[in-house]
Design a protein around this motif. Structure first.
Motif, PDB file in Angstrom:
ATOM      1  N   HIS A 100      27.056  87.127   7.184  1.00 52.49           N
ATOM      2  CA  HIS A 100      26.889  88.482   6.439  1.00 52.49           C
ATOM      3  C   HIS A 100      26.326  88.429   5.285  1.00 52.49           C
ATOM      4  CE1 HIS A 100      28.065  92.709   6.420  1.00 52.49           C
ATOM      5  NE2 HIS A 100      28.620  92.168   5.184  1.00 52.49           N
ATOM      6  N   ALA A 101      26.678  87.422   4.371  1.00 51.20           N
ATOM      7  CA  ALA A 101      25.940  87.285   2.918  1.00 51.20           C
ATOM      8  C   ALA A 101      24.534  87.117   3.169  1.00 51.20           C
ATOM      9  CB  ALA A 101      26.423  86.238   2.162  1.00 51.20           C
ATOM     10  N   ILE A 102      24.098  86.344   4.148  1.00 49.44           N
ATOM     11  CA  ILE A 102      22.410  86.074   4.507  1.00 49.44           C
ATOM     12  C   ILE A 102      21.824  87.645   4.835  1.00 49.44           C
ATOM     13  CG2 ILE A 102      20.887  85.116   5.795  1.00 49.44           C
ATOM     14  CD1 ILE A 102      22.593  82.539   5.801  1.00 49.44           C
ATOM     15  N   LYS A 103      22.593  88.304   5.598  1.00 46.75           N
ATOM     16  CA  LYS A 103      21.834  89.592   6.064  1.00 46.75           C
ATOM     17  C   LYS A 103      21.958  90.609   4.882  1.00 46.75           C
ATOM     18  CE  LYS A 103      24.037  89.649  10.780  1.00 46.75           C
ATOM     19  NZ  LYS A 103      24.848  90.432  11.898  1.00 46.75           N
ATOM     20  N   LEU A 104      23.014  90.473   4.109  1.00 46.10           N
ATOM     21  CA  LEU A 104      22.750  91.440   2.878  1.00 46.10           C
ATOM     22  C   LEU A 104      21.694  91.086   1.941  1.00 46.10           C
ATOM     23  CD1 LEU A 104      26.630  91.836   1.897  1.00 46.10           C
ATOM     24  CD2 LEU A 104      25.190  93.586   2.651  1.00 46.10           C
ATOM     25  N   ALA A 105      21.469  89.722   1.643  1.00 43.93           N
ATOM     26  CA  ALA A 105      20.507  89.367   1.078  1.00 43.93           C
ATOM     27  C   ALA A 105      19.094  89.482   1.295  1.00 43.93           C
ATOM     28  CB  ALA A 105      20.531  87.903   0.624  1.00 43.93           C
TER      29      ALA A 105
ATOM     30  N   GLY B 167      32.140  93.892   5.260  1.00 38.46           N
ATOM     31  CA  GLY B 167      31.827  93.111   6.316  1.00 38.46           C
ATOM     32  C   GLY B 167      31.340  94.025   7.463  1.00 38.46           C
TER      33      GLY B 167
ATOM     34  N   ASP C 118      31.258  85.069   7.206  1.00 35.48           N
ATOM     35  CA  ASP C 118      30.846  85.514   5.820  1.00 35.48           C
ATOM     36  C   ASP C 118      29.427  85.046   5.436  1.00 35.48           C
ATOM     37  OD1 ASP C 118      33.511  86.802   5.872  1.00 35.48           O
ATOM     38  OD2 ASP C 118      34.345  85.144   4.726  1.00 35.48           O
ATOM     39  N   ARG C 119      29.242  83.944   5.780  1.00 35.68           N
ATOM     40  CA  ARG C 119      28.010  83.229   5.088  1.00 35.68           C
ATOM     41  C   ARG C 119      26.938  84.013   5.878  1.00 35.68           C
ATOM     42  NH1 ARG C 119      28.565  78.466   7.102  1.00 35.68           N
ATOM     43  NH2 ARG C 119      29.745  77.615   5.398  1.00 35.68           N
TER      44      ARG C 119
ATOM     45  N   GLN D 127      27.323  99.469   4.510  1.00 39.91           N
ATOM     46  CA  GLN D 127      28.047  98.327   4.178  1.00 39.91           C
ATOM     47  C   GLN D 127      28.472  98.159   2.801  1.00 39.91           C
ATOM     48  OE1 GLN D 127      28.550  95.735   6.694  1.00 39.91           O
ATOM     49  NE2 GLN D 127      27.193  97.112   8.030  1.00 39.91           N
ATOM     50  N   CYS D 128      27.553  99.063   2.099  1.00 38.75           N
ATOM     51  CA  CYS D 128      27.807  98.919   0.586  1.00 38.75           C
ATOM     52  C   CYS D 128      27.949 100.350  -0.083  1.00 38.75           C
ATOM     53  CB  CYS D 128      26.792  98.120  -0.151  1.00 38.75           C
ATOM     54  SG  CYS D 128      26.302  96.661   0.583  1.00 38.75           S
TER      55      CYS D 128
ATOM     56  N   CYS E  59      30.292  95.072  -1.156  1.00 40.13           N
ATOM     57  CA  CYS E  59      29.825  95.273   0.172  1.00 40.13           C
ATOM     58  C   CYS E  59      30.771  94.853   1.404  1.00 40.13           C
ATOM     59  CB  CYS E  59      28.467  94.640   0.470  1.00 40.13           C
ATOM     60  SG  CYS E  59      27.241  94.898  -0.576  1.00 40.13           S
TER      61      CYS E  59
END
Length: 339
Positions: A42-47, A338, A39-40, A277-278, A336
């Motif tokens: 993936h969140a970095i990739k999204l950011a 995963g 999750d961490r 993703q979103c 978004c």
């Protein structure tokens, strides 16, 4: 605690079977530890992906202005998309992508709208129009999308959509009102609006044509087809013959390199990945950020005037986008997914 016990706890921490909470080692199931890490990541990739489409796409307008200072506009766009499209197509090919004849036909249709007309007119217009002003006019794209989708029976016009269109037209009128007597500037403004309309047409038409299902191939094929048409257009208009290759400035070369590397490869790849993703409505929020970034960069780095007229037009056009987005019915919440 003995040295041996400390070593055992350290090994467990590294294995993910124990996590450190409040300074105390706590045992957790391996799946939970792996899920937290996933999750961490993936969140970095999204950011990073959102930063790319917000900031990089907003900065490409200034990069275009620098590139076309000493490189003819169609040559700039042709080289940019030829290299970027070629790299993406080769990457997709190595992953097993094989386009069909129908894919190529669809690629030329969408590529013509997106890149030949959409980007070709933008690159040409930035010889005469400031980068911030061009970005604001390109922000009219959602308005054209709503109008075209309504005309094709794909979307109903709501009260918010009508208000958005009215406010948006008012914003464009504010921008163009003082340019009517300025000849080339007026043609530049009209060229940008034509490019925005063409890109909107591509957005509306693309779901109806048979583009590849492969995400990277779906991006690469229209880019490559658009590049081929831009190369032909640059040749027919005499831009290649008129290019003074020895006189191209370092700033133009750096602008072109930035467009290829960041504007096309990084930002377009991020955009394609985000759409997987979103919800599209969330990804489309880049239309709010891009004009703001472009106007500020043009003011800070290129001494483009930040006038009251520009500020009022910015508020009107961005407000119009908000109203139009409000008028769109989104079934899914903007969360978004995963990987």
């Amino acid at each position: 605690m003995t040295t041996e016990q400390a070593a055992q706890i350290t090994a467990l921490l590294r294995s993910g079977r124990v996590i450190n909470i409040g300074g105390r080692p706590v045992s957790v199931p391996p799946a939970i530890a792996q899920s937290t890490t996933h999750d961490r990541t993936h969140a970095i990739k999204l950011a990073f992906a959102f930063v790319a489409i917000y900031l990089i796409w907003g900065s490409t307008y200034l990069a275009i202005r620098y590139a076309v200072e000493t490189i003819p506009p169609l040559v700039t766009a042709a080289v940019r998309h030829s290299i970027a499209g070629g790299i993406m197509f080769a990457w997709a090919w190595m992953r097993g992508f094989r386009p069909t004849r129908q894919h190529w036909i669809s690629g030329f249709v969408v590529g013509g709208l997106f890149f030949l007309v959409g980007h070709g007119t933008l690159h040409w217009a930035e010889q005469y129009v400031g980068s911030g002003l061009a970005a604001l006019l390109i922000a009219t794209e959602p308005m054209f999308i709503v109008a075209l989708a309504w005309m094709m029976g794909q979307q109903k016009i709501t009260l918010f959509s009508v208000l958005g269109l009215i406010v948006g037209v008012g914003g464009v009128a504010i921008l163009t009102g003082t340019e009517v007597t300025k000849g080339s500037s007026l043609f530049g403004l009209l060229a940008v609006l034509l490019g925005s309309l063409s890109w909107a047409a591509g957005v509306v038409i693309s779901p109806k044509v048979k583009l590849p299902s492969d995400a990277l191939g779906r991006t690469a094929l229209p880019t490559l087809c658009g590049a081929a048409m831009l190369l032909i257009a640059a040749g027919l208009t005499g831009e290649f013959q008129a290019t003074h290759w020895a006189s191209i400035s370092l700033r133009s070369l750096l602008g072109l390199a930035y467009l290829i590397t960041f504007g096309s490869l990084v930002a377009f790849t991020s955009y394609t990945w985000l759409l997987q993703q979103c919800p599209p409505a969330l990804v489309a929020t880049h239309t709010y950020a891009n004009p703001v970034v472009a106007v500020l960069l043009g003011w800070l780095l290129a001494s483009e005037p930040l006038t009251l007229r520009l500020v009022l037009a910015s508020v009107a056009i961005l407000g119009a986008i908000v109203l139009i987005r409000r008028g769109e019915h989104t079934a899914a919440a903007p969360v978004c997914a995963g990987d």
